[in-house]
Design a protein around this motif. Structure first.
Motif, PDB file in Angstrom:
ATOM      1  N   LYS A  61       0.824  -1.198   0.000  1.00  0.00           N
ATOM      2  CA  LYS A  61       0.000   0.000   0.000  1.00  0.00           C
ATOM      3  C   LYS A  61       0.865   1.258   0.000  1.00  0.00           C
ATOM      4  O   LYS A  61       2.031   1.233   0.391  1.00  0.00           O
ATOM      5  N   VAL A  62       0.243   2.359  -0.434  1.00  0.00           N
ATOM      6  CA  VAL A  62       0.912   3.657  -0.440  1.00  0.00           C
ATOM      7  C   VAL A  62      -0.020   4.692   0.179  1.00  0.00           C
ATOM      8  O   VAL A  62      -1.168   4.846  -0.251  1.00  0.00           O
ATOM      9  N   TYR A  63       0.476   5.390   1.202  1.00  0.00           N
ATOM     10  CA  TYR A  63      -0.262   6.457   1.849  1.00  0.00           C
ATOM     11  C   TYR A  63       0.418   7.784   1.525  1.00  0.00           C
ATOM     12  O   TYR A  63       1.645   7.878   1.517  1.00  0.00           O
ATOM     13  N   VAL A  64      -0.373   8.806   1.266  1.00  0.00           N
ATOM     14  CA  VAL A  64       0.157  10.110   0.846  1.00  0.00           C
ATOM     15  C   VAL A  64      -0.098  11.133   1.945  1.00  0.00           C
ATOM     16  O   VAL A  64      -1.231  11.312   2.388  1.00  0.00           O
ATOM     17  N   THR A  65       0.955  11.801   2.388  1.00  0.00           N
ATOM     18  CA  THR A  65       0.824  12.777   3.462  1.00  0.00           C
ATOM     19  C   THR A  65       0.299  14.110   2.938  1.00  0.00           C
ATOM     20  O   THR A  65       0.741  14.609   1.906  1.00  0.00           O
ATOM     21  N   ALA A  66      -0.641  14.671   3.686  1.00  0.00           N
ATOM     22  CA  ALA A  66      -1.151  16.028   3.443  1.00  0.00           C
ATOM     23  C   ALA A  66      -1.433  16.635   4.818  1.00  0.00           C
ATOM     24  O   ALA A  66      -2.536  17.069   5.118  1.00  0.00           O
ATOM     25  N   ASN A  67      -0.399  16.647   5.650  1.00  0.00           N
ATOM     26  CA  ASN A  67      -0.587  16.895   7.074  1.00  0.00           C
ATOM     27  C   ASN A  67      -0.104  18.250   7.558  1.00  0.00           C
ATOM     28  O   ASN A  67       0.233  18.421   8.722  1.00  0.00           O
ATOM     29  N   ILE A  68      -0.057  19.246   6.672  1.00  0.00           N
ATOM     30  CA  ILE A  68       0.269  20.591   7.120  1.00  0.00           C
ATOM     31  C   ILE A  68      -0.860  21.148   7.979  1.00  0.00           C
ATOM     32  O   ILE A  68      -2.004  20.696   7.913  1.00  0.00           O
ATOM     33  N   PHE A  69      -0.540  22.153   8.797  1.00  0.00           N
ATOM     34  CA  PHE A  69      -1.565  22.939   9.480  1.00  0.00           C
ATOM     35  C   PHE A  69      -1.922  24.080   8.543  1.00  0.00           C
ATOM     36  O   PHE A  69      -1.168  25.030   8.371  1.00  0.00           O
ATOM     37  N   ALA A  70      -3.076  23.971   7.924  1.00  0.00           N
ATOM     38  CA  ALA A  70      -3.405  24.805   6.771  1.00  0.00           C
ATOM     39  C   ALA A  70      -3.997  26.156   7.164  1.00  0.00           C
ATOM     40  O   ALA A  70      -4.806  26.256   8.087  1.00  0.00           O
ATOM     41  N   ASP A  71      -3.584  27.205   6.443  1.00  0.00           N
ATOM     42  CA  ASP A  71      -4.289  28.481   6.448  1.00  0.00           C
ATOM     43  C   ASP A  71      -5.375  28.413   5.379  1.00  0.00           C
ATOM     44  O   ASP A  71      -5.398  27.502   4.540  1.00  0.00           O
ATOM     45  N   ASP A  72      -6.264  29.397   5.389  1.00  0.00           N
ATOM     46  CA  ASP A  72      -7.309  29.419   4.365  1.00  0.00           C
ATOM     47  C   ASP A  72      -6.722  29.422   2.960  1.00  0.00           C
ATOM     48  O   ASP A  72      -7.261  28.783   2.054  1.00  0.00           O
ATOM     49  N   ASP A 195       8.017  28.189   7.450  1.00  0.00           N
ATOM     50  CA  ASP A 195       7.040  27.680   8.405  1.00  0.00           C
ATOM     51  C   ASP A 195       7.291  26.199   8.676  1.00  0.00           C
ATOM     52  O   ASP A 195       7.124  25.353   7.800  1.00  0.00           O
ATOM     53  N   ALA A 196       7.677  25.887   9.921  1.00  0.00           N
ATOM     54  CA  ALA A 196       7.957  24.494  10.282  1.00  0.00           C
ATOM     55  C   ALA A 196       6.728  23.626  10.153  1.00  0.00           C
ATOM     56  O   ALA A 196       6.827  22.434   9.842  1.00  0.00           O
ATOM     57  N   ASN A 197       5.558  24.176  10.381  1.00  0.00           N
ATOM     58  CA  ASN A 197       4.327  23.395  10.347  1.00  0.00           C
ATOM     59  C   ASN A 197       3.734  23.288   8.945  1.00  0.00           C
ATOM     60  O   ASN A 197       2.607  22.815   8.779  1.00  0.00           O
ATOM     61  N   LYS A 198       4.532  23.733   7.963  1.00  0.00           N
ATOM     62  CA  LYS A 198       4.172  23.504   6.571  1.00  0.00           C
ATOM     63  C   LYS A 198       5.333  22.857   5.828  1.00  0.00           C
ATOM     64  O   LYS A 198       5.499  23.031   4.629  1.00  0.00           O
ATOM     65  N   GLY A 199       6.150  22.137   6.587  1.00  0.00           N
ATOM     66  CA  GLY A 199       7.165  21.299   5.953  1.00  0.00           C
ATOM     67  C   GLY A 199       8.535  21.910   5.824  1.00  0.00           C
ATOM     68  O   GLY A 199       9.378  21.373   5.119  1.00  0.00           O
ATOM     69  N   ASP A 200       8.803  23.038   6.478  1.00  0.00           N
ATOM     70  CA  ASP A 200      10.072  23.727   6.257  1.00  0.00           C
ATOM     71  C   ASP A 200      10.788  24.003   7.575  1.00  0.00           C
ATOM     72  O   ASP A 200      11.233  25.110   7.833  1.00  0.00           O
ATOM     73  N   CYS A 201      10.919  23.011   8.422  1.00  0.00           N
ATOM     74  CA  CYS A 201      11.573  23.169   9.723  1.00  0.00           C
ATOM     75  C   CYS A 201      13.077  23.339   9.541  1.00  0.00           C
ATOM     76  O   CYS A 201      13.708  22.636   8.755  1.00  0.00           O
ATOM     77  N   SER A 202      13.665  24.282  10.276  1.00  0.00           N
ATOM     78  CA  SER A 202      15.112  24.517  10.200  1.00  0.00           C
ATOM     79  C   SER A 202      15.878  23.721  11.245  1.00  0.00           C
ATOM     80  O   SER A 202      17.089  23.858  11.365  1.00  0.00           O
TER      81      SER A 202
END
Length: 417
Positions: A61-72, A195-202
């Motif tokens: 199986k393959v699961y796809v991540t879409a787990n950001i904390f989204a803004d509008d 933004d760390a919570n959108k995939g760009d953690c330093s």
């Protein structure tokens, strides 16, 4: 015995193929959008389709991540994204935000949804809530002990749960990182906000820190016991291979390895170790404890920062942090991957991933079975010319080997210095 699903990370198509071949039941990946690993290579549409096809042809199986904390603003375009995942045949999407969950349910009602660890689910009521909303699985928070995980299983028996068992840990255990945002987000309007919570953690939890006193500006007082600085937020890596029996008995549906930014070699080593551990436990539950140290030693051959059991049996103490360095421990190097094998001539076609030379000792790390070592006696380039070394990145070589190898088997070398 019903074993939990083994999930491995894949930052690109090569790592997906590696995970499948080395024993993963499922692979989790990210697209170019909405994933919390923006700096992974990730998958474009064509690669995702190829990865799904490769996995499904082999019953995985393959699961796809879409787990950001989204803004509008992030929600625009999400509905077509989830519809496309369903049309491509993704086995599930992993989400953390309730709004994204509702949007995905409306856009692709038949697409299974897994609740990410970023949702910080720590109790059975929350698990039952997500199950009642239609979630197919809940990935539990990393702050839970094995006892709490088992208790959730008893209290919410209808819901599937999943736990992380291996890989890097950050100070924000469930991944809601505020430290990176606070320290590295750019304030100026013309610069990109990181933004760390959108995939760009330093990863400031890996940085070097010292203490200052407000009346002595410029005087830095290191919090350490030697002259190398301190890494007070720098957690050791999680490793729960010794607790396979407890996790199986707890009834979790999935065991997850962290590492979509890691190499194919890391994916191969960790996947094979946990695959072997699970299968060995199923074959001989009583004898598992005697062998668990073997699997732990194998896991040490992939890059790591030392190991911790996290919150599994007790609250982490100071010994669970790495104070001397933020670098990885590497006992073995990734030397190459087998592209093909000529059984008549006993020659492997190898794509080089690290420099090696005639006379070096390499270890074959096969997809199935025990590894074995050999000395490189001779090798030839793609034109058939004898070469003494392989210095060029991804150079294709023809390498005689004393035993057969399979396509996608890996070659490695022990670090001696």
């Amino acid at each position: 015995m019903k074993l939990p699903e083994l999930l491995s990370p894949a930052g690109d198509l090569e790592r997906l193929i590696t995970a499948v071949n080395y024993g993963a039941d499922a692979v989790y990946i990210g697209g170019g959008q909405y994933s919390l690993r923006a700096n992974a290579r990730n998958f474009d549409t064509h690669e995702m389709e190829a990865g799904l096809r490769y996995a499904h042809e082999r019953g995985r199986k393959v699961y796809v991540t879409a787990n950001i904390f989204a803004d509008d603003a992030d929600l625009d375009g999400m509905a077509p994204f989830f519809r496309h995942l369903y049309e491509m045949g993704a086995d599930a999407a992993i989400v953390s935000d309730p709004g994204v969950f509702a949007l995905a349910r409306a856009a692709a009602p038949k697409l299974p949804l897994h609740i990410s660890t970023q949702a910080n689910t720590t109790n059975s009521r929350a698990v039952s809530f997500w199950h009642e909303q239609g979630a197919a699985r809940v990935i539990l928070a990393r702050e839970l002990s094995l006892e709490q995980v088992a208790d959730i299983g008893r209290r919410a028996p209808k819901a599937e749960t999943e736990v992380f068992v291996h890989g890097a840990m950050c100070i924000s255990m469930s991944g809601r990182c505020l430290l990176s945002n606070y320290m590295t987000a750019q304030k100026a309007a013309h610069t990109r906000v990181r933004d760390a919570n959108k995939g760009d953690c330093s990863q400031p939890c890996r940085w070097k820190y010292s203490l200052t006193e407000e009346t002595r500006l410029g005087e830095h007082m290191p919090v350490y016991e030697d002259d190398r600085g301190t890494y007070i937020y720098n957690s050791k890596d999680l490793c729960l291979v010794e607790f396979i029996p407890e996790l199986v008995r707890a009834g979790v549906s999935g065991l997850k390895i962290e590492g979509r930014m890691k190499t194919p070699y890391y994916v191969a080593v960790t996947t094979k170790a946990y695959r072997t551990a699970l299968d060995s436990y199923a074959a001989d539950p009583e004898g598992y404890a005697a062998n668990s140290a073997v699997y732990a030693r194998e896991l040490e051959k992939a890059s790591h920062r030392g190991f911790t059991t996290g919150f599994a049996v007790a609250r982490p103490d100071a010994g669970q942090q790495v104070y001397g360095s933020s670098s990885y421990i590497r006992t073995h190097e990734f030397m190459g991957v087998v592209l093909d094998y000529d059984t008549e001539r006993g020659v492997a076609v190898v794509e080089q991933r690290g420099k090696f030379s005639v006379g070096d000792v390499l270890e074959a790390f096969p997809q199935v079975g025990e590894g074995w070592s050999f000395t490189v006696g001779e090798m030839f380039d793609a034109d058939g010319l004898a070469v003494a070394s392989a210095p060029h990145p991804k150079q294709v070589l023809h390498l005689p080997t004393p035993r057969p190898l399979r396509k996608y088997d890996i070659l490695r070398r022990e670090v001696t210095s």
